[in-house]
Scaffold this active site. Sequence first.
Site, PDB file in Angstrom:
ATOM      1  N   GLY A 161     141.966   4.029  13.203  1.00 47.10           N
ATOM      2  CA  GLY A 161     142.900   5.037  13.690  1.00 47.10           C
ATOM      3  C   GLY A 161     142.202   6.051  14.569  1.00 47.10           C
ATOM      4  O   GLY A 161     141.005   5.935  14.875  1.00 47.10           O
ATOM      5  N   ASP A 277     154.868   9.011  19.090  1.00 50.65           N
ATOM      6  CA  ASP A 277     153.748   8.091  19.276  1.00 50.65           C
ATOM      7  C   ASP A 277     154.148   6.681  18.851  1.00 50.65           C
ATOM      8  O   ASP A 277     153.359   5.969  18.220  1.00 50.65           O
ATOM      9  CB  ASP A 277     152.530   8.572  18.489  1.00 50.65           C
ATOM     10  CG  ASP A 277     151.238   7.894  18.954  1.00 50.65           C
ATOM     11  OD1 ASP A 277     151.193   7.427  20.100  1.00 50.65           O
ATOM     12  OD2 ASP A 277     150.280   7.829  18.154  1.00 50.65           O
TER      13      ASP A 277
END
Length: 443
Positions: A161, A277
Amino acid sequence: MTDMKSLLVLLCFLFSAFFASMSHARRSPLLSPLFSPQPQPAPPITVVASPPLVMNVIVEDNHHHMHKELLLAIILASIGVIMTIVSIFCVIVFYRRNRRNSGSKTTQSSDAGGRFPLGPIFSKFNTVKTTPRKGSMAMVDFALLEAVTNNFSDSNVLGQGGFGCVYKAQFEEGVLAAVKKLDGGGYECVREFENELNLLERIRHANIISLAGYCIHEETRFLVYELMQNGSLETLLHGPTRGSTLTWHIRMKIALDTARGLEYLHEHCDPPIIHRDLKSSNILLDSDFNAKIADFGLAVTSGNLSKGHVKISGTLGYVAPEYLLDGKLSEKSDVYAFGVVLLELLMGRRPVEKLGPSQCQTLVTWAMPQLTDRSKLPNLIDPAIRNTMDLKHLYQVAAVAVLCIQPEPSYRPLITDILHSLIPLVPIELGGTHRVIDPLPQA
């Protein structure tokens, strides 16, 4: 529960005794004066009166006696009603208090577990804590996370991530979960952690990832999610398998599930939530290819948009032009990103591709001029699914994608309209309304 039954029996016994004593008092000559006083005999009349006068005295005395009985009956009835109401109130209060005390031990773990079986497992550990600020979300001890991830071994890494890795975790009884580790401790890391924790604590939807708990250890933060066995859409599309496991119908199901998740955020949350996102790496798939939207660190509510300028954030290739250039953010920004994901599903290409050392091209720029040409469209489709769909369905999906990626946000459809356009294209057994007759039509 036993105490409540005992209390009810005691109240019934007291009521029976009370009314029995009242009934006995009315029959007994010794106790009757206490409850229903008899009229005293009139003093002897020494003056001889005419018969009409004697009749008047008797009628007046009987009337006085009836008035007293009526008043006494009203008083007793009122007392009985008041006692009954008070007793019922006491029983209700006792029952609720007993129920709250007996259920408080299990409420926390069941809520924290969401739709997967981590809640009951968390409740078995003494290391699990709860905080009033986070409500029903379980706070897991760091030592437990170390144990279930094999000390955050590299062999357990599921993905990478923006602020750290995601690890596979195995709890008791073989229950699996995903643990996202957020390193750094900087302001942005802390803000995204708090934002995602606060949002996912109150979001419950079949197409939104479920969050079971969290942990704060020194400068590092952790989030514990349900494990999605098939990983991210990005990995399946652009990884080693190159989309070979994703048939046309499964891809349409993924698009439909994603649209349902977005519709929940835009239309059913109050205030509406903008994900900000949405991308293929944030669409996760379980063992049955059910899609769930994940990673809410950048998500904002529409109420916060009016309070000031929102810092531009997102991933290149998915960010809507009005947000990238002018900072204007709305639900239509998510619709644009959904259109890019739809293009990925159709063509199997990445949202941004390198043309040279210092030159890139977005999928939208490459595909837009060709999407409306029906003669070229079948040749643009991902080779893994080429010639496996009804061309009418292909044209319809392409038309939806073209509308989603319009430069002007007002020209883009609402996510609800997109959802209704996709439902007829997905087979009934996959959550749509399409009846599959020939799964492999001729192109």
